[in-house]
Design a protein around this motif. Structure first.
Motif, PDB file in Angstrom:
ATOM      1  N   VAL A   3      -5.322   7.471  10.705  1.00 39.62           N
ATOM      2  CA  VAL A   3      -4.691   6.419  10.059  1.00 39.62           C
ATOM      3  C   VAL A   3      -2.841   6.621   9.574  1.00 39.62           C
ATOM      4  O   VAL A   3      -2.654   7.647   9.389  1.00 39.62           O
ATOM      5  N   THR A   4      -2.721   5.575  10.820  1.00 44.75           N
ATOM      6  CA  THR A   4      -0.691   5.734  11.083  1.00 44.75           C
ATOM      7  C   THR A   4      -0.305   4.774  10.410  1.00 44.75           C
ATOM      8  O   THR A   4       0.844   4.551  10.169  1.00 44.75           O
ATOM      9  N   SER A   5      -0.389   3.697   9.510  1.00 45.98           N
ATOM     10  CA  SER A   5      -0.327   2.498   8.855  1.00 45.98           C
ATOM     11  C   SER A   5      -1.404   1.597   8.350  1.00 45.98           C
ATOM     12  O   SER A   5      -2.285   1.904   8.360  1.00 45.98           O
ATOM     13  N   VAL A   6      -1.500   1.326   6.806  1.00 43.66           N
ATOM     14  CA  VAL A   6      -2.081   0.175   6.435  1.00 43.66           C
ATOM     15  C   VAL A   6      -1.255  -0.290   5.438  1.00 43.66           C
ATOM     16  O   VAL A   6      -0.281  -0.054   5.106  1.00 43.66           O
ATOM     17  N   ARG A   7      -1.468  -2.079   5.531  1.00 41.78           N
ATOM     18  CA  ARG A   7      -0.802  -2.935   4.583  1.00 41.78           C
ATOM     19  C   ARG A   7      -1.256  -4.278   4.408  1.00 41.78           C
ATOM     20  O   ARG A   7      -3.480  -3.877   4.759  1.00 41.78           O
ATOM     21  N   VAL A   8      -1.390  -5.463   4.515  1.00 42.07           N
ATOM     22  CA  VAL A   8      -2.376  -6.312   3.488  1.00 42.07           C
ATOM     23  C   VAL A   8      -1.349  -7.629   4.045  1.00 42.07           C
ATOM     24  O   VAL A   8      -0.742  -7.503   3.659  1.00 42.07           O
ATOM     25  N   GLU A   9      -2.671  -8.373   4.584  1.00 40.45           N
ATOM     26  CA  GLU A   9      -2.202  -9.525   4.177  1.00 40.45           C
ATOM     27  C   GLU A   9      -2.908 -10.496   4.933  1.00 40.45           C
ATOM     28  O   GLU A   9      -4.241 -10.353   4.917  1.00 40.45           O
ATOM     29  N   ARG A  10      -3.162 -12.267   4.819  1.00 39.16           N
ATOM     30  CA  ARG A  10      -4.010 -12.837   5.073  1.00 39.16           C
ATOM     31  C   ARG A  10      -4.399 -12.319   6.739  1.00 39.16           C
ATOM     32  O   ARG A  10      -3.551 -12.467   7.073  1.00 39.16           O
ATOM     33  N   VAL A  11      -5.877 -13.075   6.041  1.00 36.14           N
ATOM     34  CA  VAL A  11      -5.821 -13.006   7.789  1.00 36.14           C
ATOM     35  C   VAL A  11      -6.029 -14.023   8.996  1.00 36.14           C
ATOM     36  O   VAL A  11      -5.096 -14.100  10.104  1.00 36.14           O
ATOM     37  N   SER A  37      -0.727  -5.462 -13.418  1.00 35.89           N
ATOM     38  CA  SER A  37      -0.691  -6.025 -12.263  1.00 35.89           C
ATOM     39  C   SER A  37      -2.132  -4.398 -12.411  1.00 35.89           C
ATOM     40  O   SER A  37      -1.967  -3.276 -11.869  1.00 35.89           O
ATOM     41  N   PRO A  38      -3.391  -5.111 -11.322  1.00 37.75           N
ATOM     42  CA  PRO A  38      -4.405  -4.394 -10.990  1.00 37.75           C
ATOM     43  C   PRO A  38      -3.565  -3.321  -9.750  1.00 37.75           C
ATOM     44  O   PRO A  38      -3.268  -3.376  -8.815  1.00 37.75           O
ATOM     45  N   GLU A  39      -4.148  -2.214  -9.659  1.00 38.60           N
ATOM     46  CA  GLU A  39      -4.193  -1.238  -8.308  1.00 38.60           C
ATOM     47  C   GLU A  39      -5.221  -0.429  -7.748  1.00 38.60           C
ATOM     48  O   GLU A  39      -6.345  -1.025  -8.640  1.00 38.60           O
ATOM     49  N   VAL A  40      -5.691  -1.561  -6.788  1.00 37.05           N
ATOM     50  CA  VAL A  40      -6.829  -1.407  -5.577  1.00 37.05           C
ATOM     51  C   VAL A  40      -7.026   0.107  -4.829  1.00 37.05           C
ATOM     52  O   VAL A  40      -5.405   0.072  -3.574  1.00 37.05           O
ATOM     53  N   ARG A  41      -7.422   0.440  -4.371  1.00 40.57           N
ATOM     54  CA  ARG A  41      -7.445   1.512  -4.019  1.00 40.57           C
ATOM     55  C   ARG A  41      -8.402   0.628  -2.401  1.00 40.57           C
ATOM     56  O   ARG A  41      -9.151   0.938  -1.953  1.00 40.57           O
ATOM     57  N   CYS A  42      -7.715   1.569  -1.261  1.00 40.30           N
ATOM     58  CA  CYS A  42      -7.942   0.977   0.494  1.00 40.30           C
ATOM     59  C   CYS A  42      -8.946   2.167   0.486  1.00 40.30           C
ATOM     60  O   CYS A  42      -9.221   3.571   0.168  1.00 40.30           O
ATOM     61  N   PRO A  43     -10.419   1.679   0.275  1.00 41.69           N
ATOM     62  CA  PRO A  43     -11.636   1.892   0.774  1.00 41.69           C
ATOM     63  C   PRO A  43     -10.855   3.077   2.192  1.00 41.69           C
ATOM     64  O   PRO A  43     -12.100   3.654   3.155  1.00 41.69           O
ATOM     65  N   TYR A  44     -10.227   2.559   3.376  1.00 39.48           N
ATOM     66  CA  TYR A  44     -10.012   3.531   4.086  1.00 39.48           C
ATOM     67  C   TYR A  44      -8.870   4.381   4.578  1.00 39.48           C
ATOM     68  O   TYR A  44      -8.377   4.486   5.249  1.00 39.48           O
ATOM     69  N   GLY A  45      -8.805   4.519   3.184  1.00 37.43           N
ATOM     70  CA  GLY A  45      -7.770   5.864   2.954  1.00 37.43           C
ATOM     71  C   GLY A  45      -5.789   5.058   3.068  1.00 37.43           C
ATOM     72  O   GLY A  45      -5.915   3.777   3.098  1.00 37.43           O
ATOM     73  N   ALA A  46      -5.047   6.435   3.255  1.00 37.05           N
ATOM     74  CA  ALA A  46      -3.835   6.613   3.719  1.00 37.05           C
ATOM     75  C   ALA A  46      -3.455   6.575   4.738  1.00 37.05           C
ATOM     76  O   ALA A  46      -4.033   7.322   5.537  1.00 37.05           O
ATOM     77  N   VAL A  47      -2.145   6.334   5.025  1.00 36.37           N
ATOM     78  CA  VAL A  47      -1.302   6.999   5.809  1.00 36.37           C
ATOM     79  C   VAL A  47      -2.140   8.423   6.352  1.00 36.37           C
ATOM     80  O   VAL A  47      -1.577   9.872   5.571  1.00 36.37           O
ATOM     81  N   GLY A  48      -2.457   9.334   7.232  1.00 31.17           N
ATOM     82  CA  GLY A  48      -2.497  10.578   8.008  1.00 31.17           C
ATOM     83  C   GLY A  48      -3.529  10.720   7.229  1.00 31.17           C
ATOM     84  O   GLY A  48      -4.833  11.997   7.574  1.00 31.17           O
ATOM     85  N   VAL A 107       0.706  -1.375   0.429  1.00 26.75           N
ATOM     86  CA  VAL A 107       0.081   0.009   0.061  1.00 26.75           C
ATOM     87  C   VAL A 107       0.483   0.991   0.457  1.00 26.75           C
ATOM     88  O   VAL A 107       1.364   1.422   0.945  1.00 26.75           O
ATOM     89  N   GLU A 108       0.956   2.186  -0.784  1.00 24.16           N
ATOM     90  CA  GLU A 108       1.743   3.307  -1.158  1.00 24.16           C
ATOM     91  C   GLU A 108       1.511   4.683  -0.067  1.00 24.16           C
ATOM     92  O   GLU A 108      -0.385   4.266  -0.438  1.00 24.16           O
ATOM     93  N   ARG A 109       1.883   5.054  -0.192  1.00 26.12           N
ATOM     94  CA  ARG A 109       1.274   6.573  -0.084  1.00 26.12           C
ATOM     95  C   ARG A 109       0.267   7.165  -0.116  1.00 26.12           C
ATOM     96  O   ARG A 109      -0.215   8.176   0.473  1.00 26.12           O
ATOM     97  N   ASP A 110      -0.240   6.804  -0.766  1.00 25.11           N
ATOM     98  CA  ASP A 110      -1.407   7.331  -1.524  1.00 25.11           C
ATOM     99  C   ASP A 110      -2.754   6.696  -1.570  1.00 25.11           C
ATOM    100  O   ASP A 110      -3.673   7.553  -2.374  1.00 25.11           O
ATOM    101  N   GLY A 111      -2.815   5.881  -1.209  1.00 25.73           N
ATOM    102  CA  GLY A 111      -3.555   4.941  -0.967  1.00 25.73           C
ATOM    103  C   GLY A 111      -3.920   3.555  -1.227  1.00 25.73           C
ATOM    104  O   GLY A 111      -4.110   2.567  -1.043  1.00 25.73           O
TER     105      GLY A 111
END
Length: 212
Positions: free
Chosen positions: A142-150, A65-76, A45-49
């Motif tokens: 928001v202080t950080s965003v990442r992706v992983e398997r649950v 590859s696809p680009e997926v925007r995080c619905p919860y925003g980015a850092v800050g 997840v880049e700085r632009d979310g």
């Protein structure tokens, strides 16, 4: 800076208020296919979310590859909490908002204002999804965003999810928060296709802090 709403249950609102919940995990819609399952690709997840796939953790972006925007925003960015609520008119004749998470189970609470104390009762709560921005009391940053398997959640991260540790005898020491989170996860997502704990979906991992 962008503001977005986010839903939390009563128990999780109490954990945020207590300072024990600083993370939330939400299923990533449509997270399947070759890019998600490729072992050498890392979803970052880049700085632009926006989530982009790279070759390894620090490699170049994978072409096509696809680009997926995080619905919860980015850092800050900011989130505002939606929770079960009810408007009421106080003894002062003014409009106020009550929150189910911090009231007694029967909907009663003690109103204090302008030197006056009164016992109040909320007969009917409104669903969190219907809470307007003006009624929200909990802004989060928001202080950080990442992706992983649950299933990748660690014991420390499960603790940061605000759950109470699982106390059953068969639950191994050092995994009590993780077991409690697994039970909570399935109580919310277990009936959704491909979203159960066993199905191990991809999730957004959003860390946050309360904005004072």
């Amino acid at each position: 800076m962008t503001e977005r709403p986010i839903l939390f249950s009563d128990a999780m609102v109490r954990a945020i208020l207590a300072g024990t919940k600083t993370q939330t995990r939400r299923v990533i819609a449509g997270a399947s296919g070759a890019f998600w399952d490729h072992r050498s690709y890392t979803g970052t997840v880049e700085r632009d979310g926006v989530l982009r796939f790279r070759e390894g953790s620090e490699g170049t972006i994978v072409h096509g590859s696809p680009e997926v925007r995080c619905p919860y925003g980015a850092v800050g960015d900011r989130l505002w909490v939606r929770e079960a609520w009810a408007p009421f008119v106080g003894p002062d004749g003014r409009d106020h908002v009550a929150f189910r998470s911090t009231c007694a189970p029967d909907g009663s609470f003690l109103w204090v204002g302008h030197g006056e104390i009164a016992q109040m009762q909320i007969p009917r709560w409104r669903p969190s999804i219907h809470m307007p921005r003006r009624a929200s009391r909990l802004p989060l940053e928001v202080t950080s965003v990442r992706v992983e398997r649950v299933l990748s959640i660690s014991e420390d991260d499960a603790r940061a999810e605000g759950v109470e540790p699982h106390e059953y005898a068969y639950c191994a020491e050092g995994a009590r928060h993780r077991m409690a989170f697994a039970r909570l996860w399935d109580s919310i997502n277990g009936e959704r296709d491909g979203c159960s704990w066993k199905a191990n979906p991809w999730v957004w991992v959003v860390s946050f802090k309360v904005v004072r």
